[in-house]
Design an enzyme around this catalytic site. Structure first.
Site, short mmCIF file in Angstrom:
data_model
loop_
_atom_site.label_atom_id
_atom_site.label_comp_id
_atom_site.label_asym_id
_atom_site.label_seq_id
_atom_site.Cartn_x
_atom_site.Cartn_y
_atom_site.Cartn_z
N LEU A 1 -13.47 -1.13 -28.45
CA LEU A 1 -13.70 -0.83 -27.04
C LEU A 1 -12.46 -1.08 -26.18
O LEU A 1 -12.55 -1.63 -25.07
CB LEU A 1 -14.89 -1.63 -26.49
CG LEU A 1 -16.22 -1.45 -27.25
CD1 LEU A 1 -17.31 -2.30 -26.61
CD2 LEU A 1 -16.64 0.01 -27.29
N SER B 1 -21.87 8.71 -38.13
CA SER B 1 -21.57 9.34 -36.83
C SER B 1 -20.08 9.62 -36.65
O SER B 1 -19.67 10.01 -35.55
CB SER B 1 -22.04 8.42 -35.70
OG SER B 1 -21.37 7.17 -35.75
N ASP C 1 -21.24 -0.33 -35.55
CA ASP C 1 -19.89 0.25 -35.53
C ASP C 1 -18.76 -0.78 -35.49
O ASP C 1 -17.61 -0.41 -35.76
CB ASP C 1 -19.74 1.18 -34.32
CG ASP C 1 -20.68 2.37 -34.37
OD1 ASP C 1 -21.12 2.72 -35.49
OD2 ASP C 1 -21.00 2.93 -33.30
N GLU D 1 1.30 3.67 2.12
CA GLU D 1 2.05 3.96 3.33
C GLU D 1 3.36 3.17 3.37
O GLU D 1 4.39 3.68 3.82
CB GLU D 1 1.21 3.61 4.57
CG GLU D 1 -0.07 4.41 4.69
CD GLU D 1 -1.28 3.73 4.07
OE1 GLU D 1 -2.39 3.87 4.62
OE2 GLU D 1 -1.13 3.05 3.02
N ARG E 1 -11.86 5.34 -20.69
CA ARG E 1 -11.86 3.88 -20.77
C ARG E 1 -10.78 3.29 -19.86
O ARG E 1 -10.98 2.27 -19.21
CB ARG E 1 -11.63 3.42 -22.21
CG ARG E 1 -12.78 3.71 -23.14
CD ARG E 1 -12.46 3.25 -24.57
NE ARG E 1 -13.55 3.51 -25.49
CZ ARG E 1 -13.54 3.19 -26.77
NH1 ARG E 1 -12.46 2.60 -27.29
NH2 ARG E 1 -14.57 3.46 -27.55
N HIS F 1 0.83 -1.20 0.00
CA HIS F 1 0.00 0.00 0.00
C HIS F 1 0.87 1.26 0.00
O HIS F 1 2.08 1.21 0.17
CB HIS F 1 -0.93 -0.02 1.21
CG HIS F 1 -2.01 -1.06 1.10
ND1 HIS F 1 -3.01 -1.22 2.02
CD2 HIS F 1 -2.24 -2.02 0.16
CE1 HIS F 1 -3.82 -2.21 1.67
NE2 HIS F 1 -3.36 -2.71 0.54
#
Length: 367
Positions: free
Chosen positions: A206, A170, A202, A54, A186, A52
């Protein structure tokens, strides 16, 4: 002194933000250790299962941590998970004071870290840049409290509210700068969701396409009641490189499911009404998979269904200074809609950003 606290905490938040999209289902956390008005150690949580923030800061500070103050963007953990409790590490290192931005909503922590530090004689102050810290970890907070992902709609429309012309064209409504920011979005979300209409129209990939980026590609979620996703689609042909989950109705064709699964996709059958899948069930399943954040890049149907059912937390709404016109041109929200203005969904905490000539409105759905 107040300004110094904010300065050091802002540094901790900036460090935490470096790991957005890389630590899920853990939160992003940054830590800064200060002694005699000098930063002697700093670090951030880089990936789930690794040390982590710390711990990284303590390692850098070494013996200088003894008698120092630590600024940390989220309450230090107090339990054994993939790593030992950070609260114990701070106590062992001789930290004199801990300044915490916000408490951890996780029931395993939820004030226990703070209490452990106090019991060890460490001075503790919390609430410094608290709102900023909670916003940074908004997906984690939503997931911990509801077991569902933070769900955000991203859409791009013209000035007259169209996402495509009447011919279906589009590309491209928004500028290259706007589209680049979408790839950043994303990258910081665990999953991205579209409907079958977007897949058929389309053939999207992605994924994240940013030069020099070390973002992970999001898990792809496809809402496809009758498993119409083509085997030759880019979603399917790249499913061995990027996880793809297709949700369908219970009565979808089994042979199609078998072919999609053989190609590398995961298929989940869920409840539906008149061919419309239960999107609440989708979110529950994604939550059970420890998916904490979901970016929706679908069309008007899926956007409308999510909004009507109150399942949207946030929107990223791009507006390009273009006018298409045409009564048959597609709009970003379809579905049943609301009969009265008083029932319209409203946004709170809006921010407006400019990308080239486009405007981006970011806001949260009023609950």
């Amino acid at each position: 002194m107040h300004d110094d606290k904010q300065k050091y905490m802002q540094r901790a938040l900036s460090l935490a933000a470096v790991a957005l999209g890389k630590t899920s289902p853990n939160p992003v956390v940054g830590a800064v250790i200060v002694k005699d008005d000098e930063i002697v150690g700093e670090g951030y949580h880089q990936k789930a299962g690794t040390p982590h923030a710390e711990v990284h800061a303590l390692r850098q500070a070494g013996e200088k941590a003894n008698g120092a103050t630590i600024y940390v963007s989220l309450e230090p953990c107090s339990h054994f998970g993939s790593t030992p409790p950070c609260a114990d590490a701070l106590i062992k290192a001789g930290i004199k004071k801990a300044v915490i931005a916000t408490l951890d909503p996780n029931p395993l922590v939820a004030g226990n870290g703070l209490r452990k530090l106090l019991a060890a004689g460490i001075e503790v102050e919390s609430g410094v840049l608290e709102k900023e810290a909670q916003k940074l970890n908004e997906a984690f907070f939503k997931y911990i409290k509801t077991s569902r992902p933070l769900t955000a709609i991203k859409t791009a429309m013209t000035l007259d509210g169209k996402i495509a012309s009447s011919s279906g064209d589009s590309r491209w409504i928004t500028s290259e700068e706007s589209r680049e920011y979408v790839h950043h979005l994303r990258g910081i979300h665990d999953a991205i969701m579209v409907g079958i209409g977007t897949v058929l129209k389309d053939d999207p990939m992605l994924n994240v396409r940013l030069a020099g980026s070390d973002y992970n590609d999001p898990v792809r979620i496809i809402i496809d009641s009758y498993l119409e996703t083509p085997l030759y689609s880019r979603i399917v042909t790249s499913s061995s490189q990027q996880r793809s989950i297709i949700f369908c109705a219970h009565d979808a064709d089994q042979a199609r499911q078998n072919r999609l699964e053989q190609a590398g996709c995961e298929v989940r059958r869920i409840n539906s009404v008149n061919g419309l899948l239960a999107l609440e069930e989708v979110l529950d399943i994604l939550g059970s998979m420890k998916i904490c954040s979901l970016l929706v890049e679908g069309g008007g149907n899926i956007n409308g269904a999510l909004l009507e059912q109150g399942l949207v937390d946030k929107v990223y709404w791009f507006i390009a200074p273009k006018i298409i016109g045409g009564k048959d041109a597609l709009t970003p929200v379809e579905g049943q809609g609301f009969d009265f203005i008083r029932d319209a969904r409203e946004l709170d905490f809006m921010e407006i950003t400019r990308f080239d000539r486009d405007l981006l409105i970011t806001g949260y759905l009023r609950k």
